[in-house]
Design a protein around this motif. Structure first.
Motif, PDB file in Angstrom:
ATOM      1  N   LYS A  34      33.788  44.280  43.752  1.00 51.32           N
ATOM      2  CA  LYS A  34      33.789  42.824  43.800  1.00 51.32           C
ATOM      3  C   LYS A  34      32.612  42.253  43.027  1.00 51.32           C
ATOM      4  CE  LYS A  34      36.507  40.889  45.510  1.00 51.32           C
ATOM      5  NZ  LYS A  34      36.721  40.463  46.875  1.00 51.32           N
ATOM      6  N   GLY A  35      31.456  42.923  43.068  1.00 53.95           N
ATOM      7  CA  GLY A  35      30.319  42.477  42.261  1.00 53.95           C
ATOM      8  C   GLY A  35      30.649  42.518  40.783  1.00 53.95           C
ATOM      9  N   ALA A  36      31.312  43.601  40.352  1.00 57.16           N
ATOM     10  CA  ALA A  36      31.704  43.718  38.943  1.00 57.16           C
ATOM     11  C   ALA A  36      32.701  42.632  38.565  1.00 57.16           C
ATOM     12  CB  ALA A  36      32.308  45.103  38.700  1.00 57.16           C
ATOM     13  N   LEU A  37      33.649  42.328  39.445  1.00 54.17           N
ATOM     14  CA  LEU A  37      34.661  41.320  39.136  1.00 54.17           C
ATOM     15  C   LEU A  37      34.062  39.921  39.059  1.00 54.17           C
ATOM     16  CD1 LEU A  37      37.680  42.591  41.265  1.00 54.17           C
ATOM     17  CD2 LEU A  37      37.515  42.495  38.772  1.00 54.17           C
ATOM     18  N   PHE A  38      33.145  39.589  39.974  1.00 53.29           N
ATOM     19  CA  PHE A  38      32.489  38.286  39.898  1.00 53.29           C
ATOM     20  C   PHE A  38      31.735  38.143  38.582  1.00 53.29           C
ATOM     21  CE2 PHE A  38      32.871  37.395  44.556  1.00 53.29           C
ATOM     22  CZ  PHE A  38      33.314  36.085  44.442  1.00 53.29           C
ATOM     23  N   MET A  39      31.041  39.193  38.185  1.00 50.14           N
ATOM     24  CA  MET A  39      30.297  39.137  36.923  1.00 50.14           C
ATOM     25  C   MET A  39      31.250  39.019  35.733  1.00 50.14           C
ATOM     26  SD  MET A  39      27.279  41.930  37.556  1.00 50.14           S
ATOM     27  CE  MET A  39      26.171  41.806  38.972  1.00 50.14           C
ATOM     28  N   ALA A  40      32.383  39.728  35.788  1.00 44.20           N
ATOM     29  CA  ALA A  40      33.359  39.627  34.698  1.00 44.20           C
ATOM     30  C   ALA A  40      33.926  38.218  34.610  1.00 44.20           C
ATOM     31  CB  ALA A  40      34.475  40.643  34.919  1.00 44.20           C
ATOM     32  N   VAL A  41      34.227  37.609  35.744  1.00 45.96           N
ATOM     33  CA  VAL A  41      34.728  36.241  35.751  1.00 45.96           C
ATOM     34  C   VAL A  41      33.657  35.291  35.217  1.00 45.96           C
ATOM     35  CG1 VAL A  41      35.396  34.326  37.272  1.00 45.96           C
ATOM     36  CG2 VAL A  41      36.410  36.586  37.577  1.00 45.96           C
TER      37      VAL A  41
END
Length: 802
Positions: A350-357
């Motif tokens: 989820k940390g990676a996805l927030f950063m990608a967004v």
């Protein structure tokens, strides 16, 4: 203080110098200085990992308020280690990411101060053994998170989102404080470890369930459980580094930590099991369905976080059954293992996805999936990061999310066989709800992927020239997805270093001393029910996505805002209008009304006390002989008091009030209290002079005219107050004469020298026994003086009205 205490306080101390770094070293991005601290703290805690993995704990204590049993005890065990590694590890990656995400033109000094305050508070929460210290840090997390959410305060949505999160989480924190007080009433201690040692006393107390529900209320508000989840989607207005930190690894996990930490105290209870399990499963299902309706990428991730938090909460509820009598089957403890494992996995993907967004938003200027599309070829690195993160969130192999999702299914299926808590036929609902929620989880993962990266790229949809993000912004999400892959392929790297010690801390009394839980996580278990459930999830979710063009026309799909928000909106509106109504009722601008409210409240309170405790008594057996002087002073005093209402001149009224003060000083002399009499004379003299100087310039008094009804009410209130004070005086004198009663005056006389080192009891009462009260009185005077000085300085020239 020990090194562990300084580690907790280090972010707070570092926050003090950040504004100076931002101001005087402006050529270097402030984030580079800040990044050093969480990185150093992460390395520090990694050094303790072998110690904690071996089953040992680190404990150190500093006395804070010993009289109340409050000590600042830092306690590092397996559960704390899991959280501090997330707080510092994810924290260092978030700071690194923010260096490239936030421009130097931003108010970086403020941002990093808020971030450090939050990091320090989270460390304090997970490392505190004392409940009161934990509560203090807990509320600091609420304050700091609200500051971070409202960082872009020029946006109305940011400030409203911060207000909502603050109101809901702080209310939950107050409930938790009530629960902690009840635990103290039951055990006589604020130490979590000592409370666990006395768990039999706690569970036998009638306060057990109220304390449990208050603690759960706090955990549910902090971890965005249904129906308190509504603050989390509104918090997406924060900068993406804040969302990646607060809403994937830290703030929302604080409630999870609280439940895990208090499981040894409340676990094994019917109420604990059903409340956690039902609320967790409802949150899981509601969050996953709500995520499908979102059009904003961060909105999808926000509701996805709500859903995943519900998953972990339900696992902790199911796993708490291990603490029931006779629950020695390993299936009872498997849910705790999955909760710990998924807590870590969720933080990574989820940390990676927030950063990608955040990268998508930063480079395209939008997060709306209706405008996005075709970014796979334009932003290949962001595409790869998102693909891995989404696959893990959807529960696909070989990523870590697949492993914890399979074990989640296993835990939910095992509930059918639970003999505890009369689960019975209702146990089948656990895997069914889990399976349905997983379908929607897979569905919104497909929506995010295909609507963002697949399709034709249309440059005209964007106001900016779209390109891949700089390498610096990609480093942090790349590190996180590498962890997603590594711990998906080699999950047992975490088995006895992180998972088993954390599980041991959650279930400290389950195994005999010296034994360990067996933790063996495999990616392949053959063809079983869990695998068939996963295949069903993939097929049905893919079919729903294929038919998306049909069901997206439904009205419910286009209602992105959670319908439960109307409860909050109406409650806030009602609170505002209600407070305004009460204010209009009370603040009439008439002194008479203010006195009427005050005296009426006093009459009700004292009257209830007399009735509730049967406190009224009269005893004239030990009354003193009336001195001759009293026959002179009392009539003079009564005459002066009765004269005041009939005076028309301010100066005359001030003089009469002064006479009353001097007569009271004479009474003190008669009662053999010369020091009080001298103080009274000095105060009355100074007050009289000041009042005469000030009131000389005011107009003459004007008689207020009241209606007969008000005159009657004034008379009733006045007479009632007089009667009340007379009864209080008689009752206090009678109680003082009763046998076995120790007067508070005797306590002061006996302890003034020993406890405060003074012989003048009155001074000792004012300065020591009532020291805090006196300090606040001085503070009020200081504030009033400051207000007077301000008014004088702001006085307009020419006698104009301000």
């Amino acid at each position: 203080m020990s090194a562990l205490h300084w580690v907790i306080l280090s972010p707070f101390l570092f926050a003090l110098i950040i504004p100076f770094l931002f101001k005087y070293v402006s050529k270097i991005h402030t984030g580079w200085f800040v990044w050093l601290l969480p990185t150093a703290l992460f390395i520090y805690f990694m050094n303790w990992l072998p110690v904690i993995s071996s089953g040992q704990v680190v404990e150190t204590s500093v006395s804070w308020i010993p009289a109340l049993g409050i000590e600042f005890t830092a306690y590092l065990d397996g559960l704390s280690m899991l959280f501090v590694l997330l707080i510092t590890g994810i924290g260092s990656l978030v700071v690194l990411y923010s260096i490239f995400y936030l421009s130097k033109k931003e108010r970086l000094g403020n941002f990093y101060v808020y971030l450090m305050l939050f990091m320090g508070a989270m460390l304090g929460v997970v490392l505190s053994d004392n409940l009161i210290v934990l509560y203090v840090f807990w509320e600091v997390t609420s304050m700091a998170s609200a500051l971070l959410i409202s960082y872009w305060f020029h946006k109305d949505k940011s400030t409203k989102g911060a207000q909502k999160s603050m109101l809901i989480t702080v209310a939950g924190g107050l409930a938790m404080l009530g629960g902690f007080v009840l635990l103290y009433q039951m055990t006589g201690t604020f130490s979590i470890r000592t409370i666990i040692e006395n768990v039999d006393v706690v569970q036998a107390s009638p306060l057990f369930v109220p304390a449990m529900l208050l603690v759960l209320l706090c955990a549910f508000t902090k971890s965005a459980q249904f129906p308190f989840h509504i603050w989390l989607p509104d918090a997406i207005e924060a900068p993406t580094p804040v969302s990646a930190y607060l809403h994937s690894a830290t703030m929302v996990k604080a409630g999870i930590y609280l439940v895990a930490r208090m499981t040894p105290v409340f676990g094994g209870s019917n109420v604990w099991f059903w409340t956690l399990s039902i609320v967790g499963l409802v949150t899981l299902l509601w969050g996953s369905i709500s995520a499908v309706r979102q059009k904003d990428l961060k909105g999808i991730l926000a509701f996805s976080t709500v859903s995943q938090l519900g998953l972990i909460m339900s696992l902790l509820g199911v796993g708490s059954a291990a603490l029931t009598d006779g629950a020695d089957d390993p299936m009872y403890t498997q849910a705790i293992l999955v909760a710990v494992f998924h807590l870590f996995n969720h933080a990574t993907f989820k940390g990676a996805l927030f950063m990608a967004v955040g990268i998508i938003d930063h480079e395209t200027g939008t997060r709306d999936i209706r405008k996005l599309g075709g970014l796979m070829t334009v932003m290949p690195m962001t595409f790869t990061v998102s693909l891995i993160g989404l696959a893990s969130m959807a529960g696909l192999p070989p990523f870590n999310g697949f492993l914890s999702k399979e074990k989640f299914f296993t835990a939910m299926l095992s509930v059918r066989d639970f003999e505890a808590f009369d689960v019975g036929s209702f146990g089948i609902m656990f895997p069914i709800i889990a399976w349905i929620a997983s379908i929607f989880t897979f569905l919104y993962s497909l929506i995010m992927f295909f609507r963002t990266f697949r399709g034709k790229f249309e440059p005209s949809n964007y106001e900016r020239t779209v390109h891949e993000a700089p390498l610096g912004m990609l480093i942090s999400p790349i590190i996180l997805v590498v962890l997603v892959i590594v711990f998906g392929l080699f999950p047992n790297l975490l088995s006895y270093s992180i998972i088993e010690p954390a599980k041991q801390a959650i279930l400290p009394t389950y195994l005999p001393e010296g034994e360990q839980f067996v933790v063996d996580i495999k990616i392949w278990h053959g063809i079983n029910t869990e695998l068939l459930m996963t295949l069903g999830v993939v097929l049905i979710a893919s079919f729903l996505f294929y038919l998306m063009h049909r069901w997206t026309k439904l009205a419910i799909y286009n209602r992105e805002r959670d319908p439960l928000n109307w409860l909050y909106d109406n409650a806030l509106t009602g609170l505002t209008s209600g407070s305004q109504w009460i204010t209009r009722l009370q603040m009439t601008g008439r002194l008479r009304d203010y006195f009427a409210y005050i005296f009426t409240f006093m009459l009700l309170l004292v009257g209830y006390t007399f009735w509730r405790f049967d406190a009224f008594a009269i005893d004239t057996s030990n009354t003193s002989v009336i001195e001759p002087f009293m026959w002179i002073l009392i009539p003079l005093l009564i005459g002066a008091i009765v004269t005041i209402p009939f005076l028309n001149h301010r100066i005359t009224a001030v003089i009469v009030v002064g006479v009353i003060g001097f007569l009271l000083a004479l009474l003190l002399i008669v009662f053999r209290a010369p020091d009080l009499a001298l103080t009274k004379l000095l105060v009355e003299t100074v007050t009289l002079v000041i009042f005469m100087l000030a009131f000389y310039h005011l107009p003459e008094l004007r008689k207020e005219k009241f209606t007969p009804r008000l005159n009657i009410s004034n008379m009733l209130i006045s007479v009632s107050v007089g009667v009340m004070m007379t009864l209080v005086a008689f009752s206090s004198m009678a109680l003082g004469n009763s046998s076995g009663y120790v007067s508070i005056s005797e306590y002061f006389l006996e302890n003034a020298k020993e406890l405060a080192g003074g012989y003048n009891v009155v001074n000792v009462i004012l300065v020591d026994f009532r020291g805090l009260d006196t300090l606040l009185e001085v503070l009020v005077l200081a504030v009033a003086a400051l207000g007077v000085v301000t008014l004088i300085k702001l006085r307009l020239k020419g006698g104009e009205d301000v």
